[in-house]
Design a protein around this motif. Structure first.
Motif, PDB file in Angstrom:
ATOM      1  N   TYR A  21      13.334   1.344  -4.118  1.00  0.00           N
ATOM      2  CA  TYR A  21      12.199   1.764  -3.297  1.00  0.00           C
ATOM      3  C   TYR A  21      10.881   1.364  -3.951  1.00  0.00           C
ATOM      4  O   TYR A  21       9.911   1.032  -3.264  1.00  0.00           O
ATOM      5  N   ASP A  22      10.831   1.385  -5.256  1.00  0.00           N
ATOM      6  CA  ASP A  22       9.600   1.055  -5.967  1.00  0.00           C
ATOM      7  C   ASP A  22       9.528  -0.406  -6.418  1.00  0.00           C
ATOM      8  O   ASP A  22       8.575  -0.801  -7.088  1.00  0.00           O
ATOM      9  N   ASN A  23      10.525  -1.199  -6.061  1.00  0.00           N
ATOM     10  CA  ASN A  23      10.551  -2.609  -6.444  1.00  0.00           C
ATOM     11  C   ASN A  23       9.644  -3.403  -5.501  1.00  0.00           C
ATOM     12  O   ASN A  23       9.970  -3.604  -4.329  1.00  0.00           O
ATOM     13  N   ASP A  24       8.517  -3.861  -6.012  1.00  0.00           N
ATOM     14  CA  ASP A  24       7.538  -4.567  -5.180  1.00  0.00           C
ATOM     15  C   ASP A  24       8.096  -5.813  -4.506  1.00  0.00           C
ATOM     16  O   ASP A  24       7.562  -6.275  -3.499  1.00  0.00           O
ATOM     17  N   ALA A  25       9.190  -6.362  -5.037  1.00  0.00           N
ATOM     18  CA  ALA A  25       9.779  -7.578  -4.454  1.00  0.00           C
ATOM     19  C   ALA A  25      10.243  -7.346  -3.013  1.00  0.00           C
ATOM     20  O   ALA A  25      10.341  -8.296  -2.231  1.00  0.00           O
ATOM     21  N   PHE A  26      10.527  -6.105  -2.652  1.00  0.00           N
ATOM     22  CA  PHE A  26      11.032  -5.802  -1.304  1.00  0.00           C
ATOM     23  C   PHE A  26       9.919  -5.440  -0.318  1.00  0.00           C
ATOM     24  O   PHE A  26      10.190  -5.160   0.846  1.00  0.00           O
ATOM     25  N   TRP A  27       8.676  -5.443  -0.779  1.00  0.00           N
ATOM     26  CA  TRP A  27       7.572  -4.987   0.055  1.00  0.00           C
ATOM     27  C   TRP A  27       6.612  -6.115   0.366  1.00  0.00           C
ATOM     28  O   TRP A  27       6.334  -6.951  -0.493  1.00  0.00           O
ATOM     29  N   THR A  28       6.075  -6.120   1.571  1.00  0.00           N
ATOM     30  CA  THR A  28       4.982  -7.031   1.894  1.00  0.00           C
ATOM     31  C   THR A  28       3.736  -6.536   1.165  1.00  0.00           C
ATOM     32  O   THR A  28       3.692  -5.383   0.717  1.00  0.00           O
ATOM     33  N   ALA A  29       2.723  -7.377   1.051  1.00  0.00           N
ATOM     34  CA  ALA A  29       1.476  -6.969   0.402  1.00  0.00           C
ATOM     35  C   ALA A  29       0.869  -5.768   1.125  1.00  0.00           C
ATOM     36  O   ALA A  29       0.421  -4.796   0.505  1.00  0.00           O
ATOM     37  N   GLU A  30       0.882  -5.822   2.446  1.00  0.00           N
ATOM     38  CA  GLU A  30       0.357  -4.712   3.251  1.00  0.00           C
ATOM     39  C   GLU A  30       1.197  -3.456   3.028  1.00  0.00           C
ATOM     40  O   GLU A  30       0.685  -2.346   2.934  1.00  0.00           O
ATOM     41  N   GLY A  31       2.515  -3.646   2.940  1.00  0.00           N
ATOM     42  CA  GLY A  31       3.429  -2.528   2.701  1.00  0.00           C
ATOM     43  C   GLY A  31       3.211  -1.883   1.340  1.00  0.00           C
ATOM     44  O   GLY A  31       3.257  -0.660   1.214  1.00  0.00           O
ATOM     45  N   ARG A  32       2.960  -2.714   0.318  1.00  0.00           N
ATOM     46  CA  ARG A  32       2.687  -2.163  -1.025  1.00  0.00           C
ATOM     47  C   ARG A  32       1.422  -1.315  -0.997  1.00  0.00           C
ATOM     48  O   ARG A  32       1.382  -0.228  -1.582  1.00  0.00           O
ATOM     49  N   ALA A  33       0.388  -1.804  -0.323  1.00  0.00           N
ATOM     50  CA  ALA A  33      -0.863  -1.046  -0.222  1.00  0.00           C
ATOM     51  C   ALA A  33      -0.607   0.286   0.491  1.00  0.00           C
ATOM     52  O   ALA A  33      -1.113   1.334   0.083  1.00  0.00           O
ATOM     53  N   TRP A  34       0.195   0.252   1.555  1.00  0.00           N
ATOM     54  CA  TRP A  34       0.541   1.472   2.291  1.00  0.00           C
ATOM     55  C   TRP A  34       1.302   2.433   1.380  1.00  0.00           C
ATOM     56  O   TRP A  34       0.995   3.614   1.302  1.00  0.00           O
ATOM     57  N   LYS A  35       2.310   1.908   0.689  1.00  0.00           N
ATOM     58  CA  LYS A  35       3.167   2.736  -0.182  1.00  0.00           C
ATOM     59  C   LYS A  35       2.364   3.388  -1.307  1.00  0.00           C
ATOM     60  O   LYS A  35       2.619   4.534  -1.672  1.00  0.00           O
ATOM     61  N   ASN A  36       1.396   2.642  -1.855  1.00  0.00           N
ATOM     62  CA  ASN A  36       0.647   3.133  -3.006  1.00  0.00           C
ATOM     63  C   ASN A  36      -0.532   4.029  -2.633  1.00  0.00           C
ATOM     64  O   ASN A  36      -1.196   4.576  -3.505  1.00  0.00           O
ATOM     65  N   ALA A  37      -0.790   4.179  -1.344  1.00  0.00           N
ATOM     66  CA  ALA A  37      -1.880   5.052  -0.899  1.00  0.00           C
ATOM     67  C   ALA A  37      -1.461   6.519  -1.062  1.00  0.00           C
ATOM     68  O   ALA A  37      -0.274   6.834  -1.170  1.00  0.00           O
ATOM     69  N   ASP A  38      -2.440   7.389  -1.076  1.00  0.00           N
ATOM     70  CA  ASP A  38      -2.171   8.818  -1.229  1.00  0.00           C
ATOM     71  C   ASP A  38      -1.766   9.405   0.117  1.00  0.00           C
ATOM     72  O   ASP A  38      -2.603   9.672   0.971  1.00  0.00           O
ATOM     73  N   ARG A  39      -0.474   9.541   0.311  1.00  0.00           N
ATOM     74  CA  ARG A  39       0.065  10.073   1.573  1.00  0.00           C
ATOM     75  C   ARG A  39       1.352  10.829   1.261  1.00  0.00           C
ATOM     76  O   ARG A  39       1.958  10.597   0.221  1.00  0.00           O
ATOM     77  N   PRO A  40       1.799  11.695   2.159  1.00  0.00           N
ATOM     78  CA  PRO A  40       3.072  12.383   1.913  1.00  0.00           C
ATOM     79  C   PRO A  40       4.210  11.363   1.815  1.00  0.00           C
ATOM     80  O   PRO A  40       4.253  10.379   2.556  1.00  0.00           O
ATOM     81  N   LYS A  41       5.126  11.600   0.902  1.00  0.00           N
ATOM     82  CA  LYS A  41       6.306  10.742   0.777  1.00  0.00           C
ATOM     83  C   LYS A  41       7.326  11.154   1.839  1.00  0.00           C
ATOM     84  O   LYS A  41       7.269  12.256   2.375  1.00  0.00           O
ATOM     85  N   TRP A  42       8.283  10.250   2.119  1.00  0.00           N
ATOM     86  CA  TRP A  42       9.319  10.560   3.109  1.00  0.00           C
ATOM     87  C   TRP A  42      10.031  11.855   2.739  1.00  0.00           C
ATOM     88  O   TRP A  42      10.301  12.698   3.605  1.00  0.00           O
ATOM     89  N   SER A  43      10.316  12.049   1.458  1.00  0.00           N
ATOM     90  CA  SER A  43      11.040  13.253   1.032  1.00  0.00           C
ATOM     91  C   SER A  43      10.240  14.521   1.325  1.00  0.00           C
ATOM     92  O   SER A  43      10.824  15.553   1.666  1.00  0.00           O
ATOM     93  N   ASP A  44       8.914  14.448   1.215  1.00  0.00           N
ATOM     94  CA  ASP A  44       8.077  15.611   1.541  1.00  0.00           C
ATOM     95  C   ASP A  44       8.247  15.987   3.009  1.00  0.00           C
ATOM     96  O   ASP A  44       8.365  17.174   3.358  1.00  0.00           O
ATOM     97  N   LEU A  45       8.258  14.974   3.860  1.00  0.00           N
ATOM     98  CA  LEU A  45       8.431  15.217   5.294  1.00  0.00           C
ATOM     99  C   LEU A  45       9.841  15.699   5.597  1.00  0.00           C
ATOM    100  O   LEU A  45      10.036  16.664   6.333  1.00  0.00           O
ATOM    101  N   ALA A  46      10.844  15.035   5.015  1.00  0.00           N
ATOM    102  CA  ALA A  46      12.249  15.357   5.305  1.00  0.00           C
ATOM    103  C   ALA A  46      12.642  16.740   4.817  1.00  0.00           C
ATOM    104  O   ALA A  46      13.510  17.384   5.423  1.00  0.00           O
ATOM    105  N   ASN A  47      12.034  17.208   3.732  1.00  0.00           N
ATOM    106  CA  ASN A  47      12.413  18.499   3.158  1.00  0.00           C
ATOM    107  C   ASN A  47      11.622  19.669   3.719  1.00  0.00           C
ATOM    108  O   ASN A  47      11.849  20.813   3.331  1.00  0.00           O
ATOM    109  N   SER A  48      10.707  19.399   4.649  1.00  0.00           N
ATOM    110  CA  SER A  48       9.946  20.499   5.241  1.00  0.00           C
ATOM    111  C   SER A  48      10.828  21.264   6.232  1.00  0.00           C
ATOM    112  O   SER A  48      11.735  20.688   6.826  1.00  0.00           O
TER     113      SER A  48
END
Length: 193
Positions: A21-48
């Motif tokens: 999940y954290d391997n930048d090789a699997f992410w587009t440049a736009e996707g990396r910027a999205w992933k590295n932004a301050d937002r809730p992680k999938w696990s935060d949403l899934a565990n609510s």
């Protein structure tokens, strides 16, 4: 080849919790910027508590952005389906209206008419299956595709909270690649497999 089933919560969680999940090789440049932004992680949403009915291991994963779905597909050695491929798989050589033929009918796919108000385990609606064995093409959850239009991503909208009209093979909707919805998942394809 195309995934017979939508990617499940269990499959997604394995990827999400791995170093991939954290391997930048699997992410587009736009996707990396999205992933590295301050937002809730999938696990935060899934565990609510509100997500209890949506994060069940054998159900299609939901709450995943296009960037995440694309990274998952690449990590698995695959890719997201192109919209035209999805239409072709759903309709087949005999140009079916729905995976089972027609009419839409009751009990054939998990759409709002079934009143289940949530996703179901992948493959539960046995009729929502192409003759080639690809499940949940008309309902259960909407699907991300590889296509982009006007800076947005193309999805097939057929889902548990959408009417049967959204299940037509060529039905589509444009949404932000950053969207994380409780009715939107994905499946992957692998070339040469």
């Amino acid at each position: 080849s195309v995934g017979r089933h939508l990617v499940t919560t269990q499959e997604w969680r394995s990827f999400f919790e791995s170093s991939d999940y954290d391997n930048d090789a699997f992410w587009t440049a736009e996707g990396r910027a999205w992933k590295n932004a301050d937002r809730p992680k999938w696990s935060d949403l899934a565990n609510s508590p509100q997500s209890a009915d949506f994060a069940i291991p054998n159900q299609p994963v939901v709450g995943v952005s296009w960037y995440e779905a694309n990274a998952y597909a690449l990590a698995q050695g695959g890719r997201l389906l192109r919209f035209s491929e999805r239409v072709q798989i759903m309709r087949g050589a005999d140009k079916r209206i729905y995976p089972w033929g027609e009419p839409f009918g009751q009990g054939n796919a998990n759409t709002i008419e079934e009143s289940l108000n949530r996703p179901t385990p992948v493959g539960m609606f046995l009729t929502d299956c192409t003759p080639e064995g690809v499940y949940d093409m008309a309902g259960n959850v909407s699907e991300w595709t590889a296509n982009e239009d006007s800076g947005q991503r193309v999805i097939h909208p057929g889902a548990w909270n959408m009417s049967s009209m959204a299940s037509w093979p060529k039905a589509s909707r444009l949404i932000s690649a950053a969207a994380r919805l409780d009715n939107l998942g994905f499946r992957i394809a692998k070339d040469g497999a």
